[in-house]
Scaffold this motif. Structure first.
Motif, PDB file in Angstrom:
ATOM      1  N   MET A  17       0.555  -0.997   0.142  1.00 43.44           N
ATOM      2  CA  MET A  17      -0.473  -0.009   0.413  1.00 43.44           C
ATOM      3  C   MET A  17       0.413   0.982  -0.364  1.00 43.44           C
ATOM      4  N   VAL A  18       0.629   1.859  -1.047  1.00 43.05           N
ATOM      5  CA  VAL A  18       1.261   3.857  -0.575  1.00 43.05           C
ATOM      6  C   VAL A  18       0.436   4.467  -0.658  1.00 43.05           C
ATOM      7  N   GLY A  19      -0.640   4.479  -0.575  1.00 39.27           N
ATOM      8  CA  GLY A  19      -1.226   5.278  -0.246  1.00 39.27           C
ATOM      9  C   GLY A  19      -2.969   5.309   0.400  1.00 39.27           C
ATOM     10  N   PHE A  20      -3.435   6.007   0.658  1.00 30.95           N
ATOM     11  CA  PHE A  20      -4.787   6.429   1.371  1.00 30.95           C
ATOM     12  C   PHE A  20      -5.951   7.091   1.204  1.00 30.95           C
ATOM     13  N   ILE A  21      -6.869   7.035   0.493  1.00 26.90           N
ATOM     14  CA  ILE A  21      -7.523   8.379   1.030  1.00 26.90           C
ATOM     15  C   ILE A  21      -8.697   8.402   2.081  1.00 26.90           C
ATOM     16  N   LYS A  22      -9.116   9.247   2.916  1.00 25.79           N
ATOM     17  CA  LYS A  22      -9.628   9.027   3.740  1.00 25.79           C
ATOM     18  C   LYS A  22     -10.847   9.042   4.425  1.00 25.79           C
ATOM     19  N   ASP A  23     -11.710   8.032   5.034  1.00 26.24           N
ATOM     20  CA  ASP A  23     -13.492   8.491   5.081  1.00 26.24           C
ATOM     21  C   ASP A  23     -12.906   8.800   6.534  1.00 26.24           C
ATOM     22  N   PRO A  24     -14.548   9.371   7.068  1.00 26.05           N
ATOM     23  CA  PRO A  24     -14.273   9.695   8.351  1.00 26.05           C
ATOM     24  C   PRO A  24     -14.428   8.709   9.606  1.00 26.05           C
ATOM     25  N   THR A  25     -14.148   7.270   9.316  1.00 25.61           N
ATOM     26  CA  THR A  25     -13.633   5.919  10.205  1.00 25.61           C
ATOM     27  C   THR A  25     -13.036   5.560  10.010  1.00 25.61           C
ATOM     28  N   GLY A  26     -12.252   5.332   8.970  1.00 24.15           N
ATOM     29  CA  GLY A  26     -11.404   4.645   8.076  1.00 24.15           C
ATOM     30  C   GLY A  26     -10.440   5.233   7.137  1.00 24.15           C
ATOM     31  N   VAL A  27     -10.448   4.183   6.053  1.00 26.82           N
ATOM     32  CA  VAL A  27     -10.476   4.823   4.898  1.00 26.82           C
ATOM     33  C   VAL A  27     -10.669   4.347   3.564  1.00 26.82           C
ATOM     34  N   ALA A  28     -11.096   5.292   2.507  1.00 25.20           N
ATOM     35  CA  ALA A  28     -12.474   5.585   1.346  1.00 25.20           C
ATOM     36  C   ALA A  28     -12.286   4.101   0.480  1.00 25.20           C
ATOM     37  N   ALA A  29     -10.047   4.284  -0.050  1.00 20.96           N
ATOM     38  CA  ALA A  29      -9.727   3.811  -0.852  1.00 20.96           C
ATOM     39  C   ALA A  29      -8.148   3.759  -0.510  1.00 20.96           C
ATOM     40  N   LEU A  30      -7.223   2.937  -0.667  1.00 25.10           N
ATOM     41  CA  LEU A  30      -6.324   2.460  -1.282  1.00 25.10           C
ATOM     42  C   LEU A  30      -5.812   2.288  -2.425  1.00 25.10           C
ATOM     43  N   TYR A  31      -4.757   2.647  -2.133  1.00 21.92           N
ATOM     44  CA  TYR A  31      -3.440   3.131  -4.027  1.00 21.92           C
ATOM     45  C   TYR A  31      -2.574   1.799  -2.907  1.00 21.92           C
ATOM     46  N   LEU A  32      -2.348   0.852  -4.874  1.00 23.87           N
ATOM     47  CA  LEU A  32      -1.623   0.353  -4.660  1.00 23.87           C
ATOM     48  C   LEU A  32      -0.312   0.303  -5.196  1.00 23.87           C
ATOM     49  N   GLY A  33       0.752  -0.250  -5.033  1.00 18.81           N
ATOM     50  CA  GLY A  33       2.327  -0.609  -5.617  1.00 18.81           C
ATOM     51  C   GLY A  33       1.998  -1.983  -6.298  1.00 18.81           C
ATOM     52  N   LYS A  34       3.779  -2.156  -6.822  1.00 18.61           N
ATOM     53  CA  LYS A  34       4.414  -3.357  -6.853  1.00 18.61           C
ATOM     54  C   LYS A  34       5.654  -3.164  -7.342  1.00 18.61           C
ATOM     55  N   GLN A  35       6.645  -4.267  -6.060  1.00 15.89           N
ATOM     56  CA  GLN A  35       7.891  -4.060  -6.315  1.00 15.89           C
ATOM     57  C   GLN A  35       8.551  -4.450  -7.604  1.00 15.89           C
ATOM     58  N   GLU A  36       8.932  -3.635  -8.681  1.00 16.42           N
ATOM     59  CA  GLU A  36       9.134  -4.440  -9.571  1.00 16.42           C
ATOM     60  C   GLU A  36      11.090  -3.966 -10.119  1.00 16.42           C
ATOM     61  N   GLY A  37      11.870  -5.443  -9.410  1.00 17.55           N
ATOM     62  CA  GLY A  37      13.031  -4.419  -9.403  1.00 17.55           C
ATOM     63  C   GLY A  37      13.186  -3.734  -8.321  1.00 17.55           C
ATOM     64  N   LYS A  38      13.975  -3.082  -8.878  1.00 18.37           N
ATOM     65  CA  LYS A  38      14.026  -0.854  -7.876  1.00 18.37           C
ATOM     66  C   LYS A  38      13.519  -0.106  -8.167  1.00 18.37           C
ATOM     67  N   GLU A  39      12.286  -0.528  -9.073  1.00 13.25           N
ATOM     68  CA  GLU A  39      10.706   0.190  -8.839  1.00 13.25           C
ATOM     69  C   GLU A  39      10.013  -0.213  -8.111  1.00 13.25           C
ATOM     70  N   LEU A  40       8.730   0.596  -7.481  1.00 12.98           N
ATOM     71  CA  LEU A  40       8.081   0.850  -7.199  1.00 12.98           C
ATOM     72  C   LEU A  40       6.711   1.181  -8.181  1.00 12.98           C
ATOM     73  N   ARG A  41       6.124   0.122  -8.968  1.00 19.31           N
ATOM     74  CA  ARG A  41       5.175   1.290  -9.861  1.00 19.31           C
ATOM     75  C   ARG A  41       3.211   1.277  -9.305  1.00 19.31           C
ATOM     76  N   TYR A  42       2.999   2.042  -9.480  1.00 15.04           N
ATOM     77  CA  TYR A  42       1.798   2.013  -9.293  1.00 15.04           C
ATOM     78  C   TYR A  42       0.346   0.922 -10.245  1.00 15.04           C
ATOM     79  N   MET A  43      -0.401   0.500  -8.905  1.00 17.69           N
ATOM     80  CA  MET A  43      -0.844  -0.486  -9.655  1.00 17.69           C
ATOM     81  C   MET A  43      -2.392   0.128  -9.899  1.00 17.69           C
ATOM     82  N   GLY A  44      -2.563   1.009  -8.741  1.00 12.52           N
ATOM     83  CA  GLY A  44      -4.311   1.381  -8.996  1.00 12.52           C
ATOM     84  C   GLY A  44      -4.388   1.593  -7.650  1.00 12.52           C
ATOM     85  N   LYS A  45      -6.017   1.518  -7.732  1.00 13.73           N
ATOM     86  CA  LYS A  45      -6.749   1.384  -6.226  1.00 13.73           C
ATOM     87  C   LYS A  45      -7.125   0.332  -6.280  1.00 13.73           C
TER      88      LYS A  45
END
Length: 118
Positions: A17-45
């Motif tokens: 998990m590389v980030g998130f969107i807050k909602d009043p009590t927790g999270v509304a969405a999670l931003y996901l990544g993927k480690q590819e070699g030395k790169e951390l690539r965005y994979m969506g939410k």
């Protein structure tokens, strides 16, 4: 007469998990990544698959690793995002990966603390 059987394949993987969107009590969405070699690539939410209780637990965990800036190799614009160190992993079920390299029809299945592999 021929009958067609539509089979939907479901894939499951753990994504940092590389980030998130807050909602009043927790999270509304999670931003996901993927480690590819030395790169951390965005994979969506992912924005579905958790209960209110789980949402709170995810938020409590992510609040401990908040980062002033995103850790993705190629930064993305997400004005509502709270960025985090990629120390926690989301166990996610998804149908496919789009031509842009993003998860399609993703659903959250669990949270785990990962050891980062270099």
């Amino acid at each position: 007469m021929e009958a067609w059987l539509k089979v939907k394949s479901v894939q499951r993987e753990k994504f940092p998990m590389v980030g998130f969107i807050k909602d009043p009590t927790g999270v509304a969405a999670l931003y996901l990544g993927k480690q590819e070699g030395k790169e951390l690539r965005y994979m969506g939410k992912v924005g579905t698959g958790w209960s209110r209780t789980t949402s709170r637990k995810i938020r409590d965990a992510l609040d401990t690793v908040v980062s002033p800036k995103q850790k993705l190799t190629k930064p993305i614009k997400k004005p509502k995002a709270t960025w985090v160190e990629p120390k926690f992993y989301a166990d996610v079920e998804y149908r496919d990966i789009t031509s842009e390299g993003l998860l399609r029809a993703s659903s959250f299945k669990g949270l785990s603390k990962g050891t980062r592999r270099s």
